[in-house]
Scaffold this motif. Sequence first.
Motif, PDB file in Angstrom:
ATOM      1  N   ILE A 270      45.312 -96.854 -64.729  1.00 23.96           N
ATOM      2  CA  ILE A 270      44.152 -96.428 -65.500  1.00 23.96           C
ATOM      3  C   ILE A 270      43.715 -97.562 -66.422  1.00 23.96           C
ATOM      4  O   ILE A 270      44.396 -97.903 -67.378  1.00 23.96           O
ATOM      5  CB  ILE A 270      44.475 -95.177 -66.339  1.00 23.96           C
ATOM      6  CG1 ILE A 270      45.024 -94.048 -65.446  1.00 23.96           C
ATOM      7  CG2 ILE A 270      43.224 -94.699 -67.079  1.00 23.96           C
ATOM      8  CD1 ILE A 270      44.076 -93.599 -64.377  1.00 23.96           C
ATOM      9  N   THR A 271      42.560 -98.155 -66.116  1.00 26.00           N
ATOM     10  CA  THR A 271      41.997 -99.236 -66.920  1.00 26.00           C
ATOM     11  C   THR A 271      40.538 -98.904 -67.214  1.00 26.00           C
ATOM     12  O   THR A 271      40.005 -97.910 -66.722  1.00 26.00           O
ATOM     13  CB  THR A 271      42.066-100.580 -66.171  1.00 26.00           C
ATOM     14  OG1 THR A 271      41.270-100.475 -64.975  1.00 26.00           O
ATOM     15  CG2 THR A 271      43.496-100.938 -65.810  1.00 26.00           C
ATOM     16  N   GLU A 272      39.905 -99.760 -68.005  1.00 26.68           N
ATOM     17  CA  GLU A 272      38.500 -99.556 -68.354  1.00 26.68           C
ATOM     18  C   GLU A 272      37.634 -99.453 -67.103  1.00 26.68           C
ATOM     19  O   GLU A 272      36.801 -98.559 -66.968  1.00 26.68           O
ATOM     20  CB  GLU A 272      38.035-100.732 -69.217  1.00 26.68           C
ATOM     21  CG  GLU A 272      36.731-100.497 -69.940  1.00 26.68           C
ATOM     22  CD  GLU A 272      36.938 -99.673 -71.192  1.00 26.68           C
ATOM     23  OE1 GLU A 272      36.227 -98.675 -71.324  1.00 26.68           O
ATOM     24  OE2 GLU A 272      37.800-100.018 -72.008  1.00 26.68           O
ATOM     25  N   SER A 273      37.813-100.379 -66.168  1.00 31.41           N
ATOM     26  CA  SER A 273      36.972-100.389 -64.971  1.00 31.41           C
ATOM     27  C   SER A 273      37.254 -99.186 -64.075  1.00 31.41           C
ATOM     28  O   SER A 273      36.353 -98.656 -63.442  1.00 31.41           O
ATOM     29  CB  SER A 273      37.183-101.687 -64.195  1.00 31.41           C
ATOM     30  OG  SER A 273      38.537-101.817 -63.788  1.00 31.41           O
ATOM     31  N   VAL A 274      38.511 -98.753 -64.037  1.00 29.73           N
ATOM     32  CA  VAL A 274      38.855 -97.592 -63.213  1.00 29.73           C
ATOM     33  C   VAL A 274      38.212 -96.328 -63.783  1.00 29.73           C
ATOM     34  O   VAL A 274      37.680 -95.491 -63.040  1.00 29.73           O
ATOM     35  CB  VAL A 274      40.389 -97.424 -63.128  1.00 29.73           C
ATOM     36  CG1 VAL A 274      40.758 -96.086 -62.506  1.00 29.73           C
ATOM     37  CG2 VAL A 274      40.990 -98.558 -62.318  1.00 29.73           C
ATOM     38  N   ILE A 275      38.234 -96.175 -65.100  1.00 32.24           N
ATOM     39  CA  ILE A 275      37.606 -95.009 -65.717  1.00 32.24           C
ATOM     40  C   ILE A 275      36.106 -95.010 -65.453  1.00 32.24           C
ATOM     41  O   ILE A 275      35.506 -93.968 -65.165  1.00 32.24           O
ATOM     42  CB  ILE A 275      37.899 -94.971 -67.229  1.00 32.24           C
ATOM     43  CG1 ILE A 275      39.405 -94.749 -67.464  1.00 32.24           C
ATOM     44  CG2 ILE A 275      37.107 -93.859 -67.912  1.00 32.24           C
ATOM     45  CD1 ILE A 275      39.835 -94.837 -68.905  1.00 32.24           C
ATOM     46  N   THR A 276      35.487 -96.185 -65.533  1.00 32.59           N
ATOM     47  CA  THR A 276      34.067 -96.293 -65.214  1.00 32.59           C
ATOM     48  C   THR A 276      33.814 -95.845 -63.781  1.00 32.59           C
ATOM     49  O   THR A 276      32.848 -95.127 -63.490  1.00 32.59           O
ATOM     50  CB  THR A 276      33.574 -97.743 -65.398  1.00 32.59           C
ATOM     51  OG1 THR A 276      33.749 -98.113 -66.768  1.00 32.59           O
ATOM     52  CG2 THR A 276      32.111 -97.882 -65.022  1.00 32.59           C
ATOM     53  N   HIS A 277      34.710 -96.230 -62.866  1.00 31.76           N
ATOM     54  CA  HIS A 277      34.559 -95.837 -61.475  1.00 31.76           C
ATOM     55  C   HIS A 277      34.721 -94.325 -61.318  1.00 31.76           C
ATOM     56  O   HIS A 277      34.017 -93.698 -60.534  1.00 31.76           O
ATOM     57  CB  HIS A 277      35.590 -96.578 -60.618  1.00 31.76           C
ATOM     58  CG  HIS A 277      35.241 -96.579 -59.147  1.00 31.76           C
ATOM     59  ND1 HIS A 277      34.218 -97.345 -58.643  1.00 31.76           N
ATOM     60  CD2 HIS A 277      35.767 -95.904 -58.099  1.00 31.76           C
ATOM     61  CE1 HIS A 277      34.133 -97.150 -57.335  1.00 31.76           C
ATOM     62  NE2 HIS A 277      35.062 -96.271 -56.989  1.00 31.76           N
ATOM     63  N   PHE A 278      35.653 -93.737 -62.063  1.00 37.16           N
ATOM     64  CA  PHE A 278      35.814 -92.278 -62.051  1.00 37.16           C
ATOM     65  C   PHE A 278      34.504 -91.595 -62.411  1.00 37.16           C
ATOM     66  O   PHE A 278      34.079 -90.622 -61.782  1.00 37.16           O
ATOM     67  CB  PHE A 278      36.872 -91.839 -63.069  1.00 37.16           C
ATOM     68  CG  PHE A 278      38.293 -92.116 -62.661  1.00 37.16           C
ATOM     69  CD1 PHE A 278      38.644 -92.356 -61.349  1.00 37.16           C
ATOM     70  CD2 PHE A 278      39.295 -92.133 -63.621  1.00 37.16           C
ATOM     71  CE1 PHE A 278      39.946 -92.621 -60.998  1.00 37.16           C
ATOM     72  CE2 PHE A 278      40.610 -92.393 -63.280  1.00 37.16           C
ATOM     73  CZ  PHE A 278      40.943 -92.637 -61.959  1.00 37.16           C
ATOM     74  N   LYS A 279      33.863 -92.111 -63.470  1.00 33.37           N
ATOM     75  CA  LYS A 279      32.633 -91.498 -63.960  1.00 33.37           C
ATOM     76  C   LYS A 279      31.528 -91.574 -62.897  1.00 33.37           C
ATOM     77  O   LYS A 279      30.803 -90.611 -62.662  1.00 33.37           O
ATOM     78  CB  LYS A 279      32.176 -92.196 -65.237  1.00 33.37           C
ATOM     79  CG  LYS A 279      33.079 -91.943 -66.437  1.00 33.37           C
ATOM     80  CD  LYS A 279      32.526 -92.643 -67.669  1.00 33.37           C
ATOM     81  CE  LYS A 279      33.358 -92.358 -68.895  1.00 33.37           C
ATOM     82  NZ  LYS A 279      32.814 -92.987 -70.107  1.00 33.37           N
ATOM     83  N   ILE A 280      31.408 -92.746 -62.289  1.00 30.32           N
ATOM     84  CA  ILE A 280      30.386 -92.919 -61.247  1.00 30.32           C
ATOM     85  C   ILE A 280      30.681 -92.000 -60.067  1.00 30.32           C
ATOM     86  O   ILE A 280      29.793 -91.348 -59.509  1.00 30.32           O
ATOM     87  CB  ILE A 280      30.331 -94.393 -60.800  1.00 30.32           C
ATOM     88  CG1 ILE A 280      29.837 -95.270 -61.953  1.00 30.32           C
ATOM     89  CG2 ILE A 280      29.432 -94.553 -59.581  1.00 30.32           C
ATOM     90  CD1 ILE A 280      29.938 -96.751 -61.678  1.00 30.32           C
ATOM     91  N   PHE A 281      31.960 -91.908 -59.695  1.00 28.75           N
ATOM     92  CA  PHE A 281      32.365 -91.055 -58.582  1.00 28.75           C
ATOM     93  C   PHE A 281      31.993 -89.608 -58.865  1.00 28.75           C
ATOM     94  O   PHE A 281      31.477 -88.902 -57.999  1.00 28.75           O
ATOM     95  CB  PHE A 281      33.882 -91.184 -58.388  1.00 28.75           C
ATOM     96  CG  PHE A 281      34.402 -90.531 -57.133  1.00 28.75           C
ATOM     97  CD1 PHE A 281      34.537 -91.252 -55.962  1.00 28.75           C
ATOM     98  CD2 PHE A 281      34.764 -89.200 -57.132  1.00 28.75           C
ATOM     99  CE1 PHE A 281      35.017 -90.649 -54.807  1.00 28.75           C
ATOM    100  CE2 PHE A 281      35.260 -88.587 -55.989  1.00 28.75           C
ATOM    101  CZ  PHE A 281      35.382 -89.310 -54.823  1.00 28.75           C
ATOM    102  N   GLN A 282      32.235 -89.155 -60.103  1.00 26.07           N
ATOM    103  CA  GLN A 282      31.947 -87.777 -60.482  1.00 26.07           C
ATOM    104  C   GLN A 282      30.454 -87.490 -60.450  1.00 26.07           C
ATOM    105  O   GLN A 282      30.016 -86.486 -59.906  1.00 26.07           O
ATOM    106  CB  GLN A 282      32.500 -87.501 -61.879  1.00 26.07           C
ATOM    107  CG  GLN A 282      31.823 -86.360 -62.643  1.00 26.07           C
ATOM    108  CD  GLN A 282      32.081 -85.007 -62.019  1.00 26.07           C
ATOM    109  OE1 GLN A 282      32.987 -84.870 -61.208  1.00 26.07           O
ATOM    110  NE2 GLN A 282      31.284 -84.028 -62.366  1.00 26.07           N
TER     111      GLN A 282
END
Length: 286
Positions: A270-282
């Motif tokens: 879990i990193t900054e870029s991964v969380i951003t990707h989670f948000k986009i995925f959602q």
Amino acid sequence: MSPLQNALTFCSWVKSLSSNSHPTWLSYATSSHQHEILITDNGIYNYFLGTNSDLSSEINPSKGTWNHHCTSWSTSSNTRKVYFNGKLVGQGATTSRTYGLDGFLFFGNDNHYDGSSRDANEIFGGELFKVKFFAKELTGEEVLGMKEAGLCSDVEESYGRVRYLRWEDLLLEQRNGNITEVEPGCPARTCPTEKETRNETEEPTPGSREGRNDAAEESETECECEEKKEITQWDILYSEEIFNRTLTVDFPEKIRSYWDILGNFVGVTITESVITHFKIFQSCRD
């Protein structure tokens, strides 16, 4: 205040409405240091680590207008810098000590630490929006960027965990006195329709791989807009117990409702870029 002891920037959009002599919108005090931070909207008070700079000749806001205030500092520079509407209006050397802990952070009046003393001349009597504390000494370019992005932008969200104290969190805290929530006048943000998104991704220059990537990134960024306002559960991912950890099938129960999304990323850190990707995925998966 411990994450802010060695580097700190605090910013806010401030609307001056009071004719009080010392309208104080922000103060922080401890039992040992009464004026760690004490800021008025008219520049008279700019107390920082106990030392004041009167900048009223540089900070003279018109009543009823929004202005952007920022102050930055770090132990590496030992220099306090004050910005008004993106412009550096004052700076000076500070003591080499760090901030005192276990104090009280106040909005709207001077803070005499014990919580009982108030000064009628120091009542703020205006409006605040997007007060935020960063655990970093922001540069002049970064401060100017926030001001130029405007009152209604989400530019501060790009700082992630560096934005240690967020406006969204402050709105959840207990309030005392005559405090009313009002709308800042920002238009509601909407995501592009399916047709708009398709047109954006189909129009780059033929044969230009770079053009296609840029269009895709723009549509993803825009598609995050509604999610940013509504999904606060993502903040859990920034917590100390999760950030920089590897996602496993034993992810905490408190975000099980998001497992259909997070399950696609088991094994990643879990990193900054991964969380951003989670948000986009959602927000874009449908």
